[in-house]
Scaffold this active site. Structure first.
Site, PDB file in Angstrom:
ATOM      1  N   THR A   7       0.819  -1.209   0.000  1.00 49.20           N
ATOM      2  CA  THR A   7       0.000   0.000   0.000  1.00 49.20           C
ATOM      3  C   THR A   7       0.853   1.259   0.000  1.00 49.20           C
ATOM      4  O   THR A   7       1.890   1.288   0.661  1.00 49.20           O
ATOM      5  CB  THR A   7      -0.845  -0.009   1.292  1.00 49.20           C
ATOM      6  OG1 THR A   7      -1.696  -1.138   1.229  1.00 49.20           O
ATOM      7  CG2 THR A   7      -1.638   1.259   1.473  1.00 49.20           C
ATOM      8  N   ARG A  28     -13.458  -8.430   0.950  1.00 51.78           N
ATOM      9  CA  ARG A  28     -12.514  -8.159   2.041  1.00 51.78           C
ATOM     10  C   ARG A  28     -12.010  -6.707   1.975  1.00 51.78           C
ATOM     11  O   ARG A  28     -11.653  -6.205   0.927  1.00 51.78           O
ATOM     12  CB  ARG A  28     -11.332  -9.132   1.941  1.00 51.78           C
ATOM     13  CG  ARG A  28     -10.265  -8.968   3.037  1.00 51.78           C
ATOM     14  CD  ARG A  28      -9.151  -8.048   2.629  1.00 51.78           C
ATOM     15  NE  ARG A  28      -8.100  -7.960   3.642  1.00 51.78           N
ATOM     16  CZ  ARG A  28      -7.126  -7.054   3.618  1.00 51.78           C
ATOM     17  NH1 ARG A  28      -7.071  -6.177   2.638  1.00 51.78           N
ATOM     18  NH2 ARG A  28      -6.222  -7.009   4.561  1.00 51.78           N
ATOM     19  N   VAL A  29     -11.979  -6.055   3.117  1.00 53.59           N
ATOM     20  CA  VAL A  29     -11.423  -4.703   3.215  1.00 53.59           C
ATOM     21  C   VAL A  29     -10.420  -4.717   4.363  1.00 53.59           C
ATOM     22  O   VAL A  29     -10.700  -5.274   5.429  1.00 53.59           O
ATOM     23  CB  VAL A  29     -12.526  -3.663   3.484  1.00 53.59           C
ATOM     24  CG1 VAL A  29     -11.923  -2.283   3.731  1.00 53.59           C
ATOM     25  CG2 VAL A  29     -13.509  -3.602   2.309  1.00 53.59           C
ATOM     26  N   GLY A  30      -9.265  -4.119   4.136  1.00 54.14           N
ATOM     27  CA  GLY A  30      -8.238  -4.088   5.179  1.00 54.14           C
ATOM     28  C   GLY A  30      -8.203  -2.760   5.908  1.00 54.14           C
ATOM     29  O   GLY A  30      -9.194  -2.029   5.979  1.00 54.14           O
ATOM     30  N   THR A  49       1.220   0.141   6.488  1.00 54.35           N
ATOM     31  CA  THR A  49       1.138  -0.844   5.411  1.00 54.35           C
ATOM     32  C   THR A  49       1.421  -2.215   6.018  1.00 54.35           C
ATOM     33  O   THR A  49       1.967  -2.317   7.106  1.00 54.35           O
ATOM     34  CB  THR A  49       2.124  -0.521   4.262  1.00 54.35           C
ATOM     35  OG1 THR A  49       2.054  -1.556   3.281  1.00 54.35           O
ATOM     36  CG2 THR A  49       3.555  -0.415   4.736  1.00 54.35           C
ATOM     37  N   GLY A  50       1.006  -3.239   5.323  1.00 53.96           N
ATOM     38  CA  GLY A  50       1.209  -4.584   5.851  1.00 53.96           C
ATOM     39  C   GLY A  50      -0.126  -5.258   6.100  1.00 53.96           C
ATOM     40  O   GLY A  50      -1.158  -4.828   5.586  1.00 53.96           O
ATOM     41  N   GLY A  77      -3.340  -5.946   6.980  1.00 55.45           N
ATOM     42  CA  GLY A  77      -4.371  -5.023   7.449  1.00 55.45           C
ATOM     43  C   GLY A  77      -5.151  -5.519   8.647  1.00 55.45           C
ATOM     44  O   GLY A  77      -5.515  -4.735   9.532  1.00 55.45           O
TER      45      GLY A  77
HETATM   46  N1  ASP Z   1      -2.611  -2.914   4.459  1.00 53.17           N
HETATM   47  C1  ASP Z   1      -3.111  -3.361   3.194  1.00 53.17           C
HETATM   48  C2  ASP Z   1      -4.291  -4.248   3.408  1.00 53.17           C
HETATM   49  O1  ASP Z   1      -4.280  -5.029   4.327  1.00 53.17           O
HETATM   50  C3  ASP Z   1      -2.120  -4.088   2.419  1.00 53.17           C
HETATM   51  C4  ASP Z   1      -0.736  -3.494   2.414  1.00 53.17           C
HETATM   52  O2  ASP Z   1      -0.426  -2.543   3.015  1.00 53.17           O
HETATM   53  O3  ASP Z   1       0.115  -3.938   1.755  1.00 53.17           O
HETATM   54  O4  ASP Z   1      -5.192  -4.201   2.606  1.00 53.17           O
END
Ligand code: ASP
Length: 337
Positions: A197, A225-227, A248-249, A251
């Site tokens: 992200t 799905r929503v993060g 980021t990461g 979610g």
């Molecule tokens: N945080 C985002 C999610 O979980 C993915 C990401 O940051 O890479 O949708």
């Protein structure tokens, strides 16, 4: 129980407990005795440090775009939206915008949010067919009485607002998805977990802070799905008196600790952006034995323009644009064993 009574009781018990918990861990960290609602001390601000743009990962062009927009006099929010649009439109980026990896059924759906220096915010979730979802989130903020629009409603709103409808599934993403379908295992891989992200925080020449966060979410996620990324407080939070943070990461883990809000609140209590990011990662790893299997990374900036970042695993970097210099910085990490 009658609703009003329930809310009253909850505020005396549950919420009280929640505040108590965060205060006690805050105390451990800072030895401060009370919750701060105002910045502890007025931060010395040197306006000549501004403007500044920072963003997650090595999104060089996006960060430079935001930095240049700030230098040309754009406000923090518009600069952040221009910056992240570079990645939303980058077909080679399979984690943001057009070209993003689809869900298990082959639909590319995007999530984004923005927050400005007045504390106003907007978000869109699960949007198909429109690339510039951060700009769309800003429209939600400005043109509707709401903060978040989802799915069909967001898409119809995008159309009314004149956004261009596009097919977000590129040939490359479709081929990769078809390949994945041959043995459809859902297995995020650290740092290349198909989810990078872009979260961006800008301080403009007047010293005002705003941010944007935009993603296609986890590759081959479940439909719907929503993060964390479009969730104000999780993927992004800004308080113009204090600073901002973005994530980021994985979610699901960021949402459980409302990480970006937590970082800003820690900074409100006088903690540096770096320590605040470290504490937000600590909250996750201390409660979750599975942290070895996923990445989480935070970036933060305070009102004085000091920045911080921290992540679970090696391999995360951030960008910083200041004084016409656009720098990529490797970020310290928790898992050193
Ligand atoms: N945080 C985002 C999610 O979980 C993915 C990401 O940051 O890479 O949708």
């Amino acid at each position: 129980m009658e609703r009003r009574k329930f809310i009253k009781n909850a505020s005396l018990t549950g919420v009280g407990l929640a505040v108590g918990t965060s205060v006690s861990s805050c105390r451990n960290l800072t030895e401060k005795k009370s919750i701060q609602t105002k910045p502890k001390e007025k931060m010395p601000i040197d306006i000549s440090n501004f403007p500044i743009a920072i963003c997650t990962w090595g999104f060089v062009k996006a960060n430079a775009k935001a930095g240049e927009a700030l230098l040309s006099g754009k406000n923090a929010l518009d600069a952040a939206i221009e910056g992240v649009a570079v990645e939303e439109e980058n077909l080679k980026n399979t984690t943001v915008g057009k070209g993003g990896a689809p869900d298990r059924e082959g639909n590319v759906t995007l999530d984004a949010c923005v927050m400005d220096s007045n504390g106003d915010c907007g978000a869109v979730v699960c949007v198909g067919g429109y690339t510039n979802v951060a700009a769309l989130a800003k429209k939600v903020m400005e043109e509707t009485p709401h903060v978040m629009l989802a799915g069909k409603g967001a898409e119809e709103f995008a159309k009314v607002q004149g956004f261009k409808k596009e097919n977000l599934l590129t040939d490359a993403s479709r081929k990769a998805w078809e390949e994945w379908k041959k043995s459809p295992e859902y297995k995020p891989i650290i740092n290349i977990e198909n989810h990078d992200t872009i979260g961006m925080l800008c301080i403009d020449k007047d010293g005002d802070i705003a941010g944007a966060c935009t993603t296609s979410g986890l590759s081959y996620k479940m439909k719907g799905r929503v993060g964390d990324s479009p969730i104000i407080g999780s993927g992004l939070f800004v308080d113009n008196e204090i600073g901002g943070a973005a994530a980021t990461g994985m979610g699901e883990e960021i949402m459980k600790t409302v990480g970006s809000f937590l970082i800003v609140e820690l900074m409100r209590n006088g903690i540096s952006p770096q320590e605040a990011c470290e504490e937000a990662v600590n909250r996750i790893v201390s409660k979750n034995d599975r942290y070895k299997d996923f990445q989480i990374a935070y970036i933060a900036i305070n009102k004085a323009g000091k920045t911080g970042a921290y992540c679970i695993h090696q391999g995360f970097s951030m960008m910083k644009y200041q004084n016409k210099k656009n720098e990529r910085m490797e970020v310290d990490f928790f898992n050193k064993v």
